[in-house]
Write a protein that holds these residues in place. Sequence first.
Motif, short mmCIF file in Angstrom:
data_model
loop_
_atom_site.label_atom_id
_atom_site.label_comp_id
_atom_site.label_asym_id
_atom_site.label_seq_id
_atom_site.Cartn_x
_atom_site.Cartn_y
_atom_site.Cartn_z
N SER B 20 66.68 124.84 2.78
CA SER B 20 65.95 123.62 2.77
C SER B 20 64.94 122.66 1.58
N HIS B 22 63.19 120.59 1.39
CA HIS B 22 61.99 119.81 2.51
C HIS B 22 61.37 120.99 0.99
N PRO B 23 60.20 120.18 0.40
CA PRO B 23 59.44 120.66 -0.61
C PRO B 23 58.30 121.82 -0.04
N ASP B 24 58.69 122.77 -0.80
CA ASP B 24 57.87 124.30 -0.20
C ASP B 24 55.86 124.21 0.13
N GLY B 25 55.72 124.62 0.01
CA GLY B 25 54.43 124.97 0.98
C GLY B 25 53.03 124.39 -0.56
N LEU B 26 53.25 124.40 -1.60
CA LEU B 26 52.76 123.63 -2.85
C LEU B 26 52.73 122.92 -2.80
N LYS B 28 54.50 120.90 -0.67
CA LYS B 28 54.16 120.11 0.44
C LYS B 28 52.64 119.64 -0.11
N VAL B 29 51.54 120.84 -0.41
CA VAL B 29 49.75 120.56 -0.03
C VAL B 29 49.77 119.24 -1.25
N ALA B 30 50.67 119.16 -1.93
CA ALA B 30 50.02 118.73 -3.26
C ALA B 30 50.48 116.80 -3.11
#
Lengths: 234, 86
Positions: B20, B22-26, B28-30
């Motif tokens: 994928s 898509h940005p990873d968890g961190l 995405k949060v940032a």
Amino acid sequence: MHIPDGFLDPKISIGMLGAAVAVLAYSMAKVKESVTALAPQEAFAAVGKGVKNLAGQSRRILTKFGEQKIYKMGMVAALVFAAQMFNFPIAYGTSGHLIGGVLAVVLLGPFAGVLVIAAVLVVQALFFADGGLLVMGANIINMAFFGALLPYYIYAGLKRFIPEWLSIGAAAWCSVVMAALAASFEIGLSGTFALGAVLSSMLKVHIVIGIAEAAITVALVYMFRKLFGAKEKV
Amino acid sequence: MKKLLLLSILIVILAAFFASAHPDGLEKVAEHLGFMDKGIERSSLMTDYSVSLVPYEGISTALAGIIGVFICLGLFWGAGLLLKKT
């Protein structure tokens, strides 16, 4: 979950670097102890060195077991590196990827596992610009300490009461959540963003990513054991 | 051991083509909270898991990943050889 440079206050980064060095030095000493044995003094006498000269300096040599163990560590490092590249989609345009901390400690034991995860993180930061340099200590603490060393004891403790695969999964889920919490605290305490908001957002995402971590870890542990074959006890 | 190495390489190749983006968890949060721009972009030998000499994205990522697998393996096997000698 690789923190880039700039997210953390330098003071926190340096503190984490110190903590990481301490964890790695201790782990390295532990692993060295397990892969080497005290050389019998007769062996030195046989090659003409006086035993008297050796007083106080006990030499340690790599054992056959130790050699196999180090090879195994290399294989696990390779597998963790590979698996970390595979970002899988989760909801809301977000992806996750394996940390592999529990994978490493279940296969290798706590201290060898920590060294493997730290090595992978260093390789990623140096060669692939994945994760920052000054914040490398923070990343090692998050993913090797909170993501591997601590969850090892969750795994070992749970294993006595529930089936092994279930304890691996539970430890893997905890590892992701603990690593995410640690990263959130570092970011929040650095003043990069309000701690509460970072904590709740990070938790929300990583509770889900942790489920994938659990499933993938269980699958890879059994696959690794099967493929590594007879040397499983190493 | 050979089979395990092949498994790692297989995962890397699959990752190169199917992972994928898509940005990873961190990340995405940032992005979501708006502190992504505080991150300092760095470049290295194989930034973003790609070998700049190879123009095809998938192949470039696969190659970078395979190199990474061998660096990880080599690090420990090299240490093993060093320890064996001393």
